[in-house]
Design a protein around this motif. Sequence first.
Motif, short mmCIF file in Angstrom:
data_model
loop_
_atom_site.label_atom_id
_atom_site.label_comp_id
_atom_site.label_asym_id
_atom_site.label_seq_id
_atom_site.Cartn_x
_atom_site.Cartn_y
_atom_site.Cartn_z
N THR A 1 1.00 -1.24 0.16
CA THR A 1 0.07 0.08 -0.05
C THR A 1 0.84 1.27 -0.01
N ALA A 2 1.92 1.30 0.84
CA ALA A 2 2.70 2.47 0.86
C ALA A 2 3.32 2.58 -0.53
N PHE A 3 3.89 1.53 -1.14
CA PHE A 3 4.87 1.60 -2.49
C PHE A 3 3.57 2.24 -3.44
N ALA A 4 2.52 1.32 -3.53
CA ALA A 4 1.55 1.60 -4.53
C ALA A 4 0.79 3.06 -4.59
N ASP A 5 0.74 3.55 -3.26
CA ASP A 5 -0.12 4.85 -2.93
C ASP A 5 0.93 5.95 -2.67
N HIS A 6 2.08 5.87 -2.14
CA HIS A 6 2.75 6.94 -1.28
C HIS A 6 4.08 7.04 -1.93
N SER A 7 4.73 6.16 -2.82
CA SER A 7 5.92 6.12 -3.13
C SER A 7 6.01 6.88 -4.40
N PRO A 8 7.45 7.11 -4.68
CA PRO A 8 7.66 8.20 -5.75
C PRO A 8 7.33 7.36 -7.16
N TRP A 9 7.17 5.91 -7.17
CA TRP A 9 6.63 5.09 -8.15
C TRP A 9 5.09 5.05 -8.69
N ALA A 10 4.44 5.67 -7.31
CA ALA A 10 2.83 5.80 -7.62
C ALA A 10 2.45 6.41 -8.93
N VAL B 1 0.50 -10.07 -8.13
CA VAL B 1 -0.52 -9.89 -9.13
C VAL B 1 -1.27 -8.65 -8.95
N LEU B 2 -1.02 -7.89 -7.54
CA LEU B 2 -1.41 -6.31 -7.68
C LEU B 2 -0.44 -5.46 -8.29
N TYR B 3 0.74 -5.95 -8.24
CA TYR B 3 2.08 -5.08 -8.88
C TYR B 3 1.67 -5.16 -10.54
N ARG B 4 1.53 -6.22 -10.87
CA ARG B 4 1.31 -6.22 -12.41
C ARG B 4 0.20 -5.65 -12.93
N ARG B 5 -1.02 -5.79 -12.30
CA ARG B 5 -2.21 -5.15 -12.54
C ARG B 5 -1.92 -3.84 -12.58
N GLU B 6 -1.60 -3.06 -11.57
CA GLU B 6 -1.25 -1.74 -11.40
C GLU B 6 0.05 -1.04 -12.03
N PHE B 7 0.92 -1.76 -12.32
CA PHE B 7 2.16 -1.32 -12.89
C PHE B 7 2.79 -1.90 -14.20
N SER B 8 2.08 -2.95 -14.54
CA SER B 8 2.76 -3.34 -15.89
C SER B 8 1.64 -4.35 -16.69
N SER B 9 0.39 -3.58 -16.46
CA SER B 9 -0.88 -4.50 -17.08
C SER B 9 -1.07 -4.16 -18.37
N ASN C 1 -10.31 1.29 -4.74
CA ASN C 1 -9.32 0.52 -4.76
C ASN C 1 -8.68 -0.27 -3.52
N ARG C 2 -8.74 0.66 -2.45
CA ARG C 2 -8.60 0.05 -0.96
C ARG C 2 -9.36 -1.10 -0.70
N GLY C 3 -10.66 -0.93 -1.20
CA GLY C 3 -11.81 -2.14 -0.90
C GLY C 3 -11.47 -3.21 -1.79
N LEU C 4 -10.89 -3.00 -2.86
CA LEU C 4 -10.64 -4.08 -3.75
C LEU C 4 -9.46 -4.94 -3.49
N ARG C 5 -8.45 -4.01 -2.90
CA ARG C 5 -7.11 -4.66 -2.45
C ARG C 5 -7.45 -5.46 -0.91
#
Length: 227
Positions: free
Chosen positions: A25-34, A211-219, A179-183
């Motif tokens: 969650t920290a990586f996907a929502d709050h990091s520079p990669w978000a 799975v979440l990383y692939r769908r949110e960052f490389s889908s 998105n938080r609910g789906l997560r």
Amino acid sequence: MNFQTLTIVDFISFGVFISAWVLYTAFADHSPWANQSLTHKMNQYRERWMQEMVSRDMRMIDTTILGNLMTGIAFFASTAMLILGGIVALLSNGTTVSQSIKHLPYAIDSSPALWEFKVLVLALIFVYAFFKFAWAFRLTNYCNIMVGSAPVKESDKSELELHAKCASKLSCRAGHHFNRGLRAFFFGSAALAWLFHPLAMLFASLVVVLVLYRREFSSTALLAMKT
């Protein structure tokens, strides 16, 4: 609950589960990669949508889209409540269900206290998911009201831009909570594996992160919007 009923493997698996959820969650929502995520890209389209909305004479198409979004959110909120009903049934029939699972290959036997703790963890996850979906539904409803109260396109440009900005913020926040609910649903499926074996939850937690990383960052959906 007596935590002595938790084995070392249970502690490690539960720790990995919590860490995976929090860190992802920290990586996907709050990091520079978000800013490279599918969610961020969709937020840009939400902002553009509201800018286009204030420039239209008829906003029926916008209210229709929002109505469809609310239907999807309501579906997941209802699903979360149905799952909670099933979890309550697990608590009331814990002995029968745990005995049935125990006979599966590689499954471990859990004490009644440990079984109840596992089920309560599941319940908390889906309660959290329900609250996220309920708030996303409410924010989308507020966004619908913002669309209905938008100034006519002949109004002052600064007024239109401010209204579009406020509406897009509401829409983006609704998407954030959805998105938080789906997560939570994804990680809830990983927690479900704990009823079978703690190592199954550990493995499932890592799979969910992948799975979440692939769908949110490389889908392919993200790649399509970048072209």
